[in-house]
Design a protein around this motif. Structure first.
Motif, mmCIF file in Angstrom:
data_model
loop_
_atom_site.group_PDB
_atom_site.id
_atom_site.type_symbol
_atom_site.label_atom_id
_atom_site.label_comp_id
_atom_site.label_asym_id
_atom_site.label_seq_id
_atom_site.Cartn_x
_atom_site.Cartn_y
_atom_site.Cartn_z
ATOM 1 N N ALA A 124 6.866 -4.953 6.510
ATOM 2 C CA ALA A 124 6.279 -5.633 5.203
ATOM 3 C C ALA A 124 6.943 -5.055 4.179
ATOM 4 C CB ALA A 124 4.729 -5.094 5.044
ATOM 5 N N PHE A 125 6.836 -6.069 2.987
ATOM 6 C CA PHE A 125 7.548 -5.720 1.608
ATOM 7 C C PHE A 125 6.931 -6.288 0.404
ATOM 8 C CE2 PHE A 125 9.208 -9.893 1.632
ATOM 9 C CZ PHE A 125 9.587 -10.177 0.414
ATOM 10 N N GLN A 126 6.647 -5.788 -0.676
ATOM 11 C CA GLN A 126 6.156 -6.315 -1.846
ATOM 12 C C GLN A 126 7.074 -7.169 -2.690
ATOM 13 O OE1 GLN A 126 2.863 -3.900 -4.332
ATOM 14 N NE2 GLN A 126 3.920 -2.376 -3.093
ATOM 15 N N PRO A 127 6.689 -8.520 -2.724
ATOM 16 C CA PRO A 127 7.773 -9.380 -3.534
ATOM 17 C C PRO A 127 7.622 -9.005 -5.031
ATOM 18 C CG PRO A 127 6.408 -10.687 -2.057
ATOM 19 C CD PRO A 127 5.698 -9.319 -1.778
ATOM 20 N N SER A 128 6.665 -8.102 -5.397
ATOM 21 C CA SER A 128 6.770 -7.914 -6.699
ATOM 22 C C SER A 128 7.960 -6.901 -7.014
ATOM 23 C CB SER A 128 5.492 -7.006 -7.365
ATOM 24 O OG SER A 128 5.350 -5.881 -6.405
ATOM 25 N N ASP A 129 8.354 -6.281 -6.284
ATOM 26 C CA ASP A 129 9.509 -5.429 -6.331
ATOM 27 C C ASP A 129 10.780 -6.240 -6.559
ATOM 28 O OD1 ASP A 129 8.216 -2.932 -5.975
ATOM 29 O OD2 ASP A 129 8.471 -2.916 -3.771
ATOM 30 N N LEU A 174 1.879 -13.688 -12.857
ATOM 31 C CA LEU A 174 1.745 -13.845 -11.119
ATOM 32 C C LEU A 174 1.705 -12.390 -10.662
ATOM 33 C CD1 LEU A 174 4.534 -16.554 -10.305
ATOM 34 C CD2 LEU A 174 1.904 -16.698 -10.251
ATOM 35 N N ILE A 175 2.369 -11.554 -11.003
ATOM 36 C CA ILE A 175 2.515 -10.191 -10.573
ATOM 37 C C ILE A 175 1.110 -9.356 -11.086
ATOM 38 C CG2 ILE A 175 3.074 -7.526 -10.672
ATOM 39 C CD1 ILE A 175 6.060 -8.820 -11.084
ATOM 40 N N GLY A 176 0.592 -9.749 -12.038
ATOM 41 C CA GLY A 176 -0.740 -9.075 -12.541
ATOM 42 C C GLY A 176 -2.121 -9.818 -11.915
ATOM 43 N N PHE A 185 14.124 -1.055 -2.742
ATOM 44 C CA PHE A 185 14.383 -1.495 -4.126
ATOM 45 C C PHE A 185 14.765 -0.552 -5.274
ATOM 46 C CE2 PHE A 185 12.226 -5.005 -1.990
ATOM 47 C CZ PHE A 185 12.957 -6.283 -2.412
ATOM 48 N N THR A 186 14.317 0.686 -5.237
ATOM 49 C CA THR A 186 14.641 1.799 -6.187
ATOM 50 C C THR A 186 15.876 2.247 -5.761
ATOM 51 O OG1 THR A 186 12.164 2.693 -5.774
ATOM 52 C CG2 THR A 186 14.138 4.349 -6.740
ATOM 53 N N GLY A 187 16.472 2.423 -4.572
ATOM 54 C CA GLY A 187 18.060 2.569 -4.407
ATOM 55 C C GLY A 187 18.731 1.551 -4.892
#
Length: 394
Positions: A118-123, A164-166, A357-359
């Motif tokens: 799973a991943f968050q598209p917001s990232d 959209l993220i909100g 994504f942070t990396g």
């Protein structure tokens, strides 16, 4: 020893201070998450505490590897793909809102087929919007006051992505909007245009509060925080447990692995990991972590000042702001300076694809630093023959 130094210089380029800060925080993350997940391991993994240790360690080293890969790519290439990924993130955010996995009454997650991750598209949306905004501002510096040609596409991109993220994650949307405003300010966008973005952002986020999945939660958290300022009996349970952890940590802390509040504090390994850090490592440990994030911001801003390309400077500024502002907000929540947000502490909290994504973001910052150093070296090399000719002529 000289061979090792030469190998490091060859394969790990860019700002060495940023490398050191990231590696220190990443290794520290493994220690703190291992301690904070003890209760979680007994609840979900039959007491197998090593399960979360190995899983988190793998993700930490994966994020470092991704950072290394990202820093090897010339940062100018990110301008080519930024808009593509930004446009791709729009249908992903919509699909996630409608059909994504529902966790904590919000659809934020998509599961990747085959690998079942799973991943968050917001990232992805955050990273691509910041890069796209930096690219748009860099290419339009000569026409920065052109409303239709320069500002309108920027305003629409920011408003659409943040809105959209909100719908499912108000805290992330607000921080992204603030980051975009800072990039615009550095990019010399007229103040009246920035004010218009603020107005559009307030309207868009207001709509997300009314029609989104987390609007009621967002408003209730603000109300709880306001009431807790005047009545201690109304402090939310999560915040109360965080305050106890911090208060009992003292100056030097209880020692690694000796946290007691991890047994009662919800999400001690992510949202409230800073409280666990202070409980185990004391005020000294908490101050050291804060200093490292501020040092990361300082080094990111030094890259902006020294960058000889507008895109590189804006890109480094945007990503540095995004990471450090989120860290400061997480720490502020833990110590009672803000309402509960649910935002993790970058580089330290347990996570999945968010670590990757942070990396990636840190790798791009290092790529900007690396590229500018190479440009300076190339310019110096080109100047040497001219200097030699002048000496011979003399």
């Amino acid at each position: 020893m000289n061979q090792l130094k030469a190998w490091i210089d060859e394969h790990f380029k860019g700002d060495p201070i940023i490398w050191a800060i990231v590696i220190l925080l990443s290794l520290f993350s493994i220690l703190v998450v291992y301690s904070a997940t003890g209760t979680l391991a007994y609840k979900t993994a039959g007491g197998n505490t090593e399960l979360y240790l190995f899983r988190h360690s793998f993700l930490v080293f994966l994020s470092l590897f991704v950072m290394w890969l990202a820093h090897k790519i010339p940062y100018r290439k990110y301008a080519l793909y930024a808009r593509l990924f930004m446009y791709l993130s729009i249908p992903l955010l919509l699909f996630t809102y409608l059909f994504g996995s529902n966790i904590n009454e919000a659809n934020r997650w998509l599961t990747i087929p085959v690998i079942n991750q799973a991943f968050q598209p917001s990232d992805l949306a955050k990273l691509s919007l910041i890069a796209a905004l930096a690219a748009m501002l860099a290419t339009k510096q000569r026409n920065i006051k052109d409303f239709a040609g320069t500002f309108l596409p920027i305003m629409l991109s920011i408003g659409l992505i943040c809105g959209l993220i909100g719908l499912a994650n108000m805290s992330t949307a607000i921080l992204l909007l603030i980051t975009c405003l800072l990039i615009m300010f550095i990019g010399r966008v007229p103040v009246k245009f920035i004010g218009l973005v603020v107005l559009i952002g307030v309207i868009g986020l207001g709509g997300a509060v009314l029609f989104g999945q987390r609007g009621d939660t967002f408003l209730s958290r603000i109300e709880d925080f306001r009431e807790s300022r005047v009545d201690d009996s109304k402090i939310p349970f999560q915040a109360e447990q965080s305050y106890i952890a911090i208060a009992t940590g003292g100056v030097t802390g209880k020692g690694p692995g000796n946290s007691e509040q991890r047994n009662s504090l919800p999400h001690p390994y992510s949202d409230f990991i800073y409280a666990i850090i202070i409980e185990e490592y004391g005020l000294i440990g908490g101050a050291a972590v804060l200093f490292l994030y501020l040092a990361l911001l300082y080094r990111g801003m030094r890259i902006v000042v020294n960058s000889n390309k507008a895109f590189g400077g804006l890109l480094s500024a945007g990503l540095s702001f995004a990471l450090v502002i989120q860290a400061l907000v997480n720490m502020a929540v833990a110590v009672g300076l803000g309402p509960i947000t649910g935002l993790p502490l970058p580089l330290l909290s347990m996570g999945g694809t968010s670590l990757v994504f942070t990396g990636t973001a840190l790798g791009i910052i290092l790529s900007v630093s690396r590229g500018d150093h190479q440009d300076e070296a190339s310019a110096a090399a080109a100047e040497m023959p001219k200097t030699s000719n002048r000496l011979r002529t003399a």
